[in-house]
Enzyme design. Structure first.
Site: not given
Ligand code: IMP
Ligand code: MG
Length: 174
Positions: A96-97, A100, A149, A162
């Protein structure tokens, strides 16, 4: 146009991704791996990472969507594109990238575990622990970053940026 500040340089990323690949290769020595990338944000990280994994491996992708197009996760996740193959009995490494709030990975972990893999581990490029809503810990993580962010190296803001080779903080958006 947004104002950007470099958080992680191309060199820093290159070095760390190599370390992660080496660590994964050691941990799974003698085994095979199914690397599962979460679209779209992981395509750059995954491409670099797998070239440092010295194991027989396959790659598959899953695409998920959280409702809404904001920068905030809503907690509701659904599958847009599922894996092409069963994972039962396989060593699965979810890539996963960024983690958050943790909702996305929690959801992926739950659906994958129901499919009875031999093992399930998570590799994230970035972690923003300050924002966590549900307890999720990666087995491998590239960098822990503060609550900003970020874009680049696969990560987007409204589908832009990207392609940037470094990770940048988006400071203001006009
Ligand atoms: P989570 O479900 O809140 O953990 O969100 C994860 C997803 O939110 C990641 O796969 C990203 O696509 C997006 N995301 C969260 N923070 C960022 C950020 O700082 N930059 C870009 N995408 C983010
Ligand atoms: Mg994502």
């Amino acid at each position: 146009m947004a104002d950007m500040r470099v958080l992680l340089s191309e060199e820093q990323i290159k070095e760390r991704v190599k370390e992660l690949g080496n660590e994964i290769s050691r941990d799974f020595a003698g085994e095979e791996l199914l690397v599962v990338g979460v679209l779209k944000g992981t395509f750059v990280f995954l491409a670099d990472l797998i070239r440092h994994i010295d194991l027989p491996l396959q790659v598959d992708f899953i695409d998920l969507s959280s409702y809404g197009l904001t920068t905030e996760s809503s907690g509701e996740v659904r599958i847009m594109k599922d894996l092409e193959q069963p994972i039962e009995g396989k060593n699965v490494l979810i890539v996963e990238d960024i983690v958050d709030t943790g909702y996305t990975l929690k959801y992926i972990k739950e659906i994958m575990l129901r499919r009875n893999p031999r093992s399930l581990r998570i590799c994230t490029f970035l972690d923003k622990p300050d924002r966590r809503k549900v307890p999720i810990v990666s087995d491998y993580n590239g960098f822990t970053i503060p609550d900003h962010f970020v874009v680049g190296y696969g990560l987007d803001y409204a589908e832009q940026y990207r392609h940037l080779p470094q990770v940048c903080i988006v400071e203001t958006v006009n």
